[in-house]
Motif scaffolding. Structure first.
Motif, PDB file in Angstrom:
ATOM      1  N   LYS A  44       0.836  -1.205   0.000  1.00  0.00           N
ATOM      2  CA  LYS A  44       0.000   0.000   0.000  1.00  0.00           C
ATOM      3  C   LYS A  44       0.868   1.250   0.000  1.00  0.00           C
ATOM      4  CE  LYS A  44      -1.134   0.845   4.884  1.00  0.00           C
ATOM      5  NZ  LYS A  44       0.107   0.522   5.527  1.00  0.00           N
ATOM      6  N   ASP A  45       0.267   2.391  -0.343  1.00  0.00           N
ATOM      7  CA  ASP A  45       1.008   3.655  -0.489  1.00  0.00           C
ATOM      8  C   ASP A  45       2.182   3.492  -1.441  1.00  0.00           C
ATOM      9  OD1 ASP A  45      -0.659   4.616   1.533  1.00  0.00           O
ATOM     10  OD2 ASP A  45       0.759   4.022   3.101  1.00  0.00           O
ATOM     11  N   ILE A  46       1.920   2.869  -2.575  1.00  0.00           N
ATOM     12  CA  ILE A  46       2.990   2.641  -3.542  1.00  0.00           C
ATOM     13  C   ILE A  46       3.113   3.876  -4.440  1.00  0.00           C
ATOM     14  CG2 ILE A  46       3.858   1.129  -5.367  1.00  0.00           C
ATOM     15  CD1 ILE A  46       3.546  -0.403  -2.803  1.00  0.00           C
ATOM     16  N   PHE A 118      10.799   1.866  -2.623  1.00  0.00           N
ATOM     17  CA  PHE A 118      11.987   1.001  -2.643  1.00  0.00           C
ATOM     18  C   PHE A 118      11.655  -0.300  -1.922  1.00  0.00           C
ATOM     19  CE2 PHE A 118      16.472   0.679  -0.481  1.00  0.00           C
ATOM     20  CZ  PHE A 118      16.802  -0.399  -1.291  1.00  0.00           C
ATOM     21  N   PHE A 119      11.711  -1.424  -2.654  1.00  0.00           N
ATOM     22  CA  PHE A 119      11.473  -2.743  -2.051  1.00  0.00           C
ATOM     23  C   PHE A 119      12.814  -3.313  -1.616  1.00  0.00           C
ATOM     24  CE2 PHE A 119       7.882  -2.262  -5.017  1.00  0.00           C
ATOM     25  CZ  PHE A 119       6.838  -2.379  -4.098  1.00  0.00           C
ATOM     26  N   SER A 120      12.972  -3.527  -0.318  1.00  0.00           N
ATOM     27  CA  SER A 120      14.314  -3.839   0.183  1.00  0.00           C
ATOM     28  C   SER A 120      14.328  -5.062   1.093  1.00  0.00           C
ATOM     29  CB  SER A 120      14.838  -2.636   0.974  1.00  0.00           C
ATOM     30  OG  SER A 120      14.028  -2.461   2.132  1.00  0.00           O
ATOM     31  N   GLY A 121      15.540  -5.413   1.517  1.00  0.00           N
ATOM     32  CA  GLY A 121      15.729  -6.478   2.494  1.00  0.00           C
ATOM     33  C   GLY A 121      16.222  -5.859   3.794  1.00  0.00           C
ATOM     34  N   ALA A 131      21.171   8.620  -0.420  1.00  0.00           N
ATOM     35  CA  ALA A 131      21.286   9.510  -1.582  1.00  0.00           C
ATOM     36  C   ALA A 131      19.942  10.172  -1.900  1.00  0.00           C
ATOM     37  CB  ALA A 131      21.795   8.731  -2.788  1.00  0.00           C
ATOM     38  N   LEU A 132      18.863   9.385  -1.804  1.00  0.00           N
ATOM     39  CA  LEU A 132      17.538   9.936  -2.094  1.00  0.00           C
ATOM     40  C   LEU A 132      17.149  10.972  -1.047  1.00  0.00           C
ATOM     41  CD1 LEU A 132      15.618   6.654  -3.137  1.00  0.00           C
ATOM     42  CD2 LEU A 132      16.675   8.338  -4.638  1.00  0.00           C
ATOM     43  N   LYS A 133      17.423  10.650   0.217  1.00  0.00           N
ATOM     44  CA  LYS A 133      17.123  11.602   1.300  1.00  0.00           C
ATOM     45  C   LYS A 133      17.901  12.894   1.101  1.00  0.00           C
ATOM     46  CE  LYS A 133      16.036   8.701   5.250  1.00  0.00           C
ATOM     47  NZ  LYS A 133      16.824   7.487   5.323  1.00  0.00           N
ATOM     48  N   ASP A 134      19.211  12.751   0.857  1.00  0.00           N
ATOM     49  CA  ASP A 134      20.067  13.930   0.697  1.00  0.00           C
ATOM     50  C   ASP A 134      19.597  14.826  -0.447  1.00  0.00           C
ATOM     51  OD1 ASP A 134      21.497  12.970   2.776  1.00  0.00           O
ATOM     52  OD2 ASP A 134      23.251  12.328   1.616  1.00  0.00           O
ATOM     53  N   ALA A 135      18.968  14.212  -1.465  1.00  0.00           N
ATOM     54  CA  ALA A 135      18.523  14.994  -2.620  1.00  0.00           C
ATOM     55  C   ALA A 135      17.062  15.430  -2.461  1.00  0.00           C
ATOM     56  CB  ALA A 135      18.698  14.177  -3.893  1.00  0.00           C
ATOM     57  N   ASN A 136      16.500  15.182  -1.259  1.00  0.00           N
ATOM     58  CA  ASN A 136      15.091  15.527  -0.988  1.00  0.00           C
ATOM     59  C   ASN A 136      14.115  14.915  -1.988  1.00  0.00           C
ATOM     60  OD1 ASN A 136      15.443  17.091   1.335  1.00  0.00           O
ATOM     61  ND2 ASN A 136      16.165  18.810   0.079  1.00  0.00           N
ATOM     62  N   ILE A 137      14.390  13.666  -2.355  1.00  0.00           N
ATOM     63  CA  ILE A 137      13.495  12.976  -3.280  1.00  0.00           C
ATOM     64  C   ILE A 137      12.452  12.210  -2.470  1.00  0.00           C
ATOM     65  CG2 ILE A 137      13.389  11.087  -4.960  1.00  0.00           C
ATOM     66  CD1 ILE A 137      16.151  12.074  -5.961  1.00  0.00           C
ATOM     67  N   LYS A 138      11.208  12.292  -2.897  1.00  0.00           N
ATOM     68  CA  LYS A 138      10.125  11.647  -2.147  1.00  0.00           C
ATOM     69  C   LYS A 138      10.176  10.135  -2.377  1.00  0.00           C
ATOM     70  CE  LYS A 138       5.091  11.701  -1.558  1.00  0.00           C
ATOM     71  NZ  LYS A 138       4.485  10.511  -2.118  1.00  0.00           N
ATOM     72  N   PHE A 139      10.326   9.380  -1.292  1.00  0.00           N
ATOM     73  CA  PHE A 139      10.303   7.924  -1.446  1.00  0.00           C
ATOM     74  C   PHE A 139       9.859   7.262  -0.141  1.00  0.00           C
ATOM     75  CE2 PHE A 139      14.246   8.263   0.824  1.00  0.00           C
ATOM     76  CZ  PHE A 139      14.507   7.013   1.379  1.00  0.00           C
ATOM     77  N   ASN A 140       9.380   6.048  -0.262  1.00  0.00           N
ATOM     78  CA  ASN A 140       9.143   5.243   0.926  1.00  0.00           C
ATOM     79  C   ASN A 140       9.785   3.876   0.698  1.00  0.00           C
ATOM     80  OD1 ASN A 140       7.370   4.065  -0.878  1.00  0.00           O
ATOM     81  ND2 ASN A 140       5.526   4.484   0.298  1.00  0.00           N
TER      82      ASN A 140
END
Length: 221
Positions: A44-46, A118-121, A131-140
């Motif tokens: 959810k919230d994809i 991001f589907f992770s382990g 890197a995504l956080k540092d660039a202020n990119i929206k992700f979960n």
């Protein structure tokens, strides 16, 4: 008859993969030093774009009946095998790279206005999310599989050890030490973990199991 070379693979190889080594008078010991297993999660919230950095994550997501709905989204991934698995399963792969750091670069430079899931382990590296956080990119992030270390003591002396992930190295070192063995690594990230321990490291040309085996054959031919 020349004495055969003994190598240890820290993950089990396929019959085909072993064949090439055995033909070249290389004896293969093998054991799985890590184990992965799908974990339960909720799709959810994809966001609009998906990120996969391993085949394990893809397998886990595909096991969810709702994964069909994700196939309309664009996918960014790490690893050629991951890319092939995604494409063959009907996903649209926009970009793939050999390493997470390169993928982070492509996303932050070219696709920074998009949003991602991001589907992770559980043992994933910080490279990409940071890197995504540092660039202020929206992700979960959704954790879809677990990696556990399955260390074991290897009592046979070997000439070389094959490593396929940083967690594989960590697992091996829990019960064993590295002395004079040559260490063949699937990539830079795996090699990095070994730098403090040995200088005897060879890195595959491309981060695939086949390229690791290719490096071994080159070395001992």
């Amino acid at each position: 008859m020349a004495k055969s070379i003994q190598i240890l693979s820290t993950k089990k190889l396929s019959g085909e993969q072993k064949q090439a080594l055995v033909k070249s008078n290389i004896e293969v010991l093998e054991a799985d030093f890590i184990q992965t297993q799908n974990k339960s999660f909720e799709l959810k919230d994809i966001n609009e774009n998906l990120i996969f950095t391993s085949q394990n994550a893809v397998h886990s997501v595909l096991a969810d009946p709702k994964s069909e709905e994700l196939k309309s989204k664009n996918v960014f991934c790490v690893g050629l095998k991951t890319k092939i698995l995604l494409s063959e399963s009907g996903f649209n792969v926009v970009a793939y790279t050999g390493y997470a750091s390169d993928l982070a670069e492509i996303i932050t430079l070219i696709y920074r206005n998009e949003n991602y899931t991001f589907f992770s382990g559980n043992l994933r590296r910080e490279t990409l999310p940071k890197a995504l956080k540092d660039a202020n990119i929206k992700f979960n992030e959704i954790q879809v599989y677990d990696t556990s270390l399955t260390p074991q003591k290897i009592k046979t002396a070997v000439d070389a050890i094959l490593f396929f992930s940083p967690s594989g190295v960590e697992s091996y070192l829990k019960e064993n030490t590295i002395k004079k063995e040559k260490c063949f690594c699937i990539g830079e990230t795996t090699a990095e973990v070994l730098h403090k321990i040995t200088k005897n490291i060879l890195i595959a040309d491309q981060p695939t199991v086949e390229d690791v085996l290719e490096a071994v054959l080159e070395e001992y031919k």
